[in-house]
Write a protein that holds these residues in place. Structure first.
Motif, short mmCIF file in Angstrom:
data_model
loop_
_atom_site.label_atom_id
_atom_site.label_comp_id
_atom_site.label_asym_id
_atom_site.label_seq_id
_atom_site.Cartn_x
_atom_site.Cartn_y
_atom_site.Cartn_z
N UNK A 194 56.59 35.09 17.30
CA UNK A 194 55.56 35.85 16.59
C UNK A 194 54.22 35.12 16.63
N UNK A 195 54.23 33.79 16.46
CA UNK A 195 53.00 33.02 16.51
C UNK A 195 52.30 33.19 17.86
N UNK A 196 53.03 33.02 18.96
CA UNK A 196 52.40 33.12 20.27
C UNK A 196 51.96 34.55 20.58
N UNK A 197 52.68 35.55 20.07
CA UNK A 197 52.31 36.94 20.31
C UNK A 197 51.07 37.34 19.51
N UNK A 198 50.84 36.72 18.37
CA UNK A 198 49.72 37.12 17.51
C UNK A 198 48.60 36.08 17.56
N UNK A 199 48.73 35.00 16.82
CA UNK A 199 47.64 34.02 16.69
C UNK A 199 47.23 33.40 18.03
N UNK A 200 48.21 32.87 18.75
CA UNK A 200 47.87 32.20 20.01
C UNK A 200 47.22 33.18 20.99
N UNK A 201 47.82 34.35 21.13
CA UNK A 201 47.31 35.34 22.09
C UNK A 201 45.86 35.72 21.76
N UNK A 202 45.56 35.87 20.47
CA UNK A 202 44.23 36.31 20.05
C UNK A 202 43.21 35.17 20.04
N UNK A 219 42.01 28.71 26.58
CA UNK A 219 42.70 27.89 27.57
C UNK A 219 42.86 28.57 28.93
N UNK A 220 42.55 29.84 29.04
CA UNK A 220 42.70 30.56 30.32
C UNK A 220 41.95 29.80 31.41
N UNK A 224 50.97 33.13 30.39
CA UNK A 224 50.07 34.11 29.77
C UNK A 224 50.92 35.03 28.90
N UNK A 225 50.53 35.16 27.65
CA UNK A 225 51.30 35.96 26.71
C UNK A 225 50.77 37.39 26.72
N UNK A 226 51.58 38.36 27.18
CA UNK A 226 51.13 39.75 27.19
C UNK A 226 51.19 40.34 25.77
N UNK A 227 50.65 41.53 25.61
CA UNK A 227 50.61 42.17 24.30
C UNK A 227 51.99 42.29 23.66
N UNK A 228 53.01 42.56 24.47
CA UNK A 228 54.36 42.70 23.91
C UNK A 228 55.04 41.35 23.66
N UNK A 229 54.39 40.26 24.06
CA UNK A 229 54.92 38.92 23.81
C UNK A 229 55.91 38.47 24.85
#
Length: 138
Positions: A55-63, A69-70, A77-82
């Protein structure tokens, strides 16, 4: 962190996950700061509450983290669905510049410490500590 003359500071480092990180791994971020820059850190409310690492990587990290870091990491790379679980491995960050425009103007000046904490079955199994100094532009 390193800086060449006339350049911004750049982050470099590696992190190793010795097992796949799935729903059974909990993650949180604690922030503390020291106004004097000493080792007397005080808790600060900028935290990420405990949740599954997925959940952390799908929400906070992704946003918030992924855009920074890209192009400077081999982390997935974390997609929208995680992605869950995140695959074990050693990942790097190389020559990542911090964009200070993302910091709120009211962020306290001083030395900050961000602790990422990983837990499994209620026991700490790993973590990452990051330090950064916030100061006014000269």
């Amino acid at each position: 962190m390193r800086r060449n003359r006339g350049e911004k500071y750049k982050a470099n480092g590696t992190m190793t996950y010795t097992e796949d990180l799935g729903e059974d791994i909990q993650h949180m971020v604690r922030t503390t700061y020291s106004a004097t820059g000493s080792s007397q850190f005080r808790s600060h409310p900028y935290t990420v509450q405990k949740s599954s690492v997925c959940k952390f990587f799908q929400t906070y990290y992704r946003k918030y983290g992924q855009p920074w870091v890209m192009g400077h990491t081999d982390f997935p790379i974390i997609p929208e669905e995680g992605i869950c679980p995140l695959p074990k491995g050693t990942y790097y960050i190389k020559d990542m510049e911090f964009d200070e425009s993302n910091l709120p103007d009211h962020a306290p000046r001083g030395l900050w410490k961000l602790d990422q904490i990983f837990e499994k079955n209620g026991k700490v199994v790993g973590g990452i500590a990051m330090y950064a100094r916030v100061s006014d532009k000269i």
